[in-house]
Design a protein around this motif. Structure first.
Motif, PDB file in Angstrom:
ATOM      1  N   UNK A   1       0.982  -0.839   0.149  1.00 53.28           N
ATOM      2  CA  UNK A   1       0.072   0.084  -0.140  1.00 53.28           C
ATOM      3  C   UNK A   1       0.961   1.121   0.155  1.00 53.28           C
ATOM      4  N   UNK A   2       1.085   1.964  -1.153  1.00 54.05           N
ATOM      5  CA  UNK A   2       1.597   3.299  -1.177  1.00 54.05           C
ATOM      6  C   UNK A   2       0.985   4.461  -1.285  1.00 54.05           C
ATOM      7  N   UNK A   3       1.774   5.473  -0.362  1.00 46.16           N
ATOM      8  CA  UNK A   3       0.961   6.639  -0.340  1.00 46.16           C
ATOM      9  C   UNK A   3       2.169   7.589  -0.994  1.00 46.16           C
ATOM     10  N   UNK A   4       1.996   8.161  -2.271  1.00 45.07           N
ATOM     11  CA  UNK A   4       2.627   9.172  -2.725  1.00 45.07           C
ATOM     12  C   UNK A   4       2.395  10.598  -2.072  1.00 45.07           C
ATOM     13  N   UNK A   5       3.265  11.178  -1.739  1.00 45.08           N
ATOM     14  CA  UNK A   5       3.369  12.465  -0.894  1.00 45.08           C
ATOM     15  C   UNK A   5       4.224  13.356  -1.448  1.00 45.08           C
ATOM     16  N   UNK A   6       3.669  14.853  -1.558  1.00 44.82           N
ATOM     17  CA  UNK A   6       4.753  15.945  -2.215  1.00 44.82           C
ATOM     18  C   UNK A   6       4.056  17.001  -1.963  1.00 44.82           C
ATOM     19  N   UNK A   7       4.795  18.217  -1.709  1.00 44.68           N
ATOM     20  CA  UNK A   7       4.172  19.589  -1.548  1.00 44.68           C
ATOM     21  C   UNK A   7       3.898  20.406  -2.687  1.00 44.68           C
ATOM     22  N   UNK A   8       3.998  19.947  -3.797  1.00 42.08           N
ATOM     23  CA  UNK A   8       3.825  20.733  -4.991  1.00 42.08           C
ATOM     24  C   UNK A   8       2.675  20.085  -5.519  1.00 42.08           C
ATOM     25  N   UNK A   9       1.372  21.117  -5.426  1.00 41.04           N
ATOM     26  CA  UNK A   9      -0.139  20.509  -5.906  1.00 41.04           C
ATOM     27  C   UNK A   9       0.036  20.458  -7.402  1.00 41.04           C
ATOM     28  N   UNK A  10       0.848  20.994  -8.206  1.00 36.42           N
ATOM     29  CA  UNK A  10       1.016  20.769  -9.486  1.00 36.42           C
ATOM     30  C   UNK A  10       1.414  19.670  -9.890  1.00 36.42           C
ATOM     31  N   UNK A  11       2.413  18.995  -9.330  1.00 35.73           N
ATOM     32  CA  UNK A  11       2.953  17.492  -9.520  1.00 35.73           C
ATOM     33  C   UNK A  11       2.031  16.660  -9.177  1.00 35.73           C
ATOM     34  N   UNK A  12       1.154  16.758  -7.763  1.00 30.13           N
ATOM     35  CA  UNK A  12       0.200  15.848  -7.624  1.00 30.13           C
ATOM     36  C   UNK A  12      -0.865  15.831  -8.524  1.00 30.13           C
ATOM     37  N   UNK A  13      -1.357  17.042  -9.078  1.00 26.74           N
ATOM     38  CA  UNK A  13      -2.476  17.057 -10.151  1.00 26.74           C
ATOM     39  C   UNK A  13      -2.082  16.236 -11.461  1.00 26.74           C
ATOM     40  N   UNK A  14      -0.751  16.407 -11.736  1.00 25.60           N
ATOM     41  CA  UNK A  14      -0.267  15.784 -13.131  1.00 25.60           C
ATOM     42  C   UNK A  14      -0.397  14.248 -12.748  1.00 25.60           C
ATOM     43  N   UNK A  15       0.171  13.784 -11.597  1.00 25.54           N
ATOM     44  CA  UNK A  15       0.167  12.380 -11.198  1.00 25.54           C
ATOM     45  C   UNK A  15      -1.263  11.776 -11.134  1.00 25.54           C
TER      46      UNK A  15
END
Length: 231
Positions: free
Chosen positions: A75-89
């Protein structure tokens, strides 16, 4: 276009990554001459995720780094503080639980994850030591951390050539493939300013991690550091 400073103000770094999100994976592939794929395979081996384990992938960006762990049944949780990156992902991998979070103040409970990993993101965190302590906090006893980060080539002649590539060739190549080439000037500078392999190992130990070790990849261009949280 945004270019972060080496003070690494979180809003500057996040905004910079928002700007490059759309073509980030392609740009990395070009700039690393395809080596980034090999590095990520080595990270997956080092993390050694197992079915039903919980893995936190910090600075996950578009989750390219997270996919190898999902294939193991973890079970993997991808975490980032760039909302732009998260939206593309999220557009690419809708099933993954993308989470916005600052590595120095993680939005997770103590002792949650079997493994925490971060690839090419730790040097962009404003407070490295706080991030290492947070990773320790959210890792369960007996769990592990794996850090993949640019480092210092161990052979002096190659180190000179590599430094020249970083400061001269890298920005030029980035202009051809990236939506924000100035961001890669910052990235090159941040690589030069990053501690060497023993230096990062010492900071891991200070944060509480035990059995700390590292392995060089591509002659030390990249180093894999690993540590454990004692049971």
């Amino acid at each position: 276009m945004t270019r972060a400073s080496l003070n690494k103000q979180p809003h500057e770094v996040a905004s910079m990554f928002d700007d490059v999100a759309e073509r980030y994976d392609l740009t990395n592939d070009v700039l690393s001459l395809g080596q980034d794929r090999r590095w990520r395979r080595e990270v997956a081996k080092a993390v050694d995720a197992r079915p039903a384990q919980k893995v936190l992938d910090l600075a996950a960006g578009t989750a390219t780094s997270s996919l190898p762990f999902t294939r193991t049944g973890a079970y993997v949780v991808p975490c980032d503080f760039s909302l732009g990156m998260l939206q593309v992902g999220k557009r690419k991998h809708t099933w993954l639980p993308f989470t916005a979070g600052d590595a120095t103040r993680l939005p997770f409970k103590d002792d949650t994850f079997d493994a925490v990993t971060i690839s090419f993101g730790l040097r962009n965190v404003q407070d490295t030591d706080a991030a290492l302590r947070e990773m320790y906090r959210v890792t369960r006893p007996g769990g592990r951390v794996v850090i993949c980060e640019f480092s210092h080539p161990t052979w002096a002649p190659f180190r000179t050539v590599y430094t020249e590539y970083l400061m001269r060739a890298l920005p030029s190549v980035a202009r051809a493939v990236s939506s924000n080439p100035d961001a890669y000037v910052y990235l090159a500078e941040s690589i030069r300013a990053w501690p060497d392999q023993p230096g990062l190992a010492g900071r891991l130990r200070e944060a509480g991690w035990s059995k700390v070790a590292w392995r060089d990849l591509t002659g030390g261009v990249v180093a894999l550091h690993r540590g454990f949280k004692e049971s």
